[in-house]
Design an enzyme around this catalytic site. Sequence first.
Site, PDB file in Angstrom:
ATOM      1  N   ASP A  12      47.770 -45.661  -0.632  1.00  0.00           N
ATOM      2  CA  ASP A  12      46.498 -45.297  -1.215  1.00  0.00           C
ATOM      3  C   ASP A  12      45.591 -46.517  -1.055  1.00  0.00           C
ATOM      4  O   ASP A  12      46.077 -47.633  -0.832  1.00  0.00           O
ATOM      5  CB  ASP A  12      46.693 -44.941  -2.694  1.00  0.00           C
ATOM      6  CG  ASP A  12      45.379 -44.736  -3.411  1.00  0.00           C
ATOM      7  OD1 ASP A  12      44.586 -43.886  -2.969  1.00  0.00           O
ATOM      8  OD2 ASP A  12      45.134 -45.443  -4.402  1.00  0.00           O
ATOM      9  N   ASP A  14      42.038 -47.143  -2.972  1.00  0.00           N
ATOM     10  CA  ASP A  14      41.303 -47.594  -4.153  1.00  0.00           C
ATOM     11  C   ASP A  14      42.224 -47.806  -5.348  1.00  0.00           C
ATOM     12  O   ASP A  14      42.956 -46.897  -5.760  1.00  0.00           O
ATOM     13  CB  ASP A  14      40.228 -46.572  -4.514  1.00  0.00           C
ATOM     14  CG  ASP A  14      39.279 -46.325  -3.351  1.00  0.00           C
ATOM     15  OD1 ASP A  14      38.603 -47.283  -2.949  1.00  0.00           O
ATOM     16  OD2 ASP A  14      39.237 -45.191  -2.839  1.00  0.00           O
ATOM     17  N   ASP A 171      48.523 -46.045  -7.105  1.00  0.00           N
ATOM     18  CA  ASP A 171      48.177 -46.593  -8.421  1.00  0.00           C
ATOM     19  C   ASP A 171      47.872 -45.528  -9.453  1.00  0.00           C
ATOM     20  O   ASP A 171      47.754 -45.841 -10.637  1.00  0.00           O
ATOM     21  CB  ASP A 171      46.944 -47.498  -8.294  1.00  0.00           C
ATOM     22  CG  ASP A 171      45.659 -46.683  -8.135  1.00  0.00           C
ATOM     23  OD1 ASP A 171      44.827 -46.706  -9.050  1.00  0.00           O
ATOM     24  OD2 ASP A 171      45.505 -46.013  -7.110  1.00  0.00           O
TER      25      ASP A 171
END
Length: 231
Positions: A12, A14, A171
């Site tokens: 991922d 961001d 995240d």
Amino acid sequence: MRALGSLSVVFDLDGTLVDSEPNYYEAGRRTLDAYGVPDFSWAEHERYVGISTRETVADWRRRFGLSASVDELVAVKNRHYLELARTRTTVFPEMRAFVERLADEGVPTAVASGSSAEAIGAILAGTGLDAYLRTVVSADEVAHGKPAPDVFLEAARRLGADPADCVVVEDAAPGAAAAHAAGMRCIAVPYVAAQADAPEFATADLLLGGGQAEFTAHVAWEWLAEAARRA
């Protein structure tokens, strides 16, 4: 023979590779302020961490009764975001070290993100990560964003990898759910510490509940090496 055998790593972007959430928050705040919704708070923004821009602004329309179309709101938010992303995005140091280690060892890698292709490109170029991460999939290129598995499955397809041989680094809870739905293993590094006990993170194969403060390139590499040995 590659150091990690057939394993590939899908990141991922961001909140995982880069600390872009402050930029997303500010872009969202500016956008909503322009449409008559002042005082959009960081706490309100946190509920959208890990959700694509299009899904975020669609929810704004419902929550705040905005008359502007989703396409218009996406365009405005992306314009603000790109202005910030090109100059104010920082890479988490241990994540950079991890990406560089994977590149040195010849491990295939990709980025699969809910951001637009333009935003991903601006961040990777601005941070120098584009030298290592050349396979990129944005939410705009698939039918459904996270928590659907589409972006991760498309990343595996482009890498020529079996989803079962892919490890996702994420995240956010929707991303962990997407990795699980894709049949991929997951290293979860929660951006929002208070969300570390979300049920979606329980599906992660390695959960670093302390987030970036707990993550190190060494720990991640050793976990992958052990996963490769077991395979």
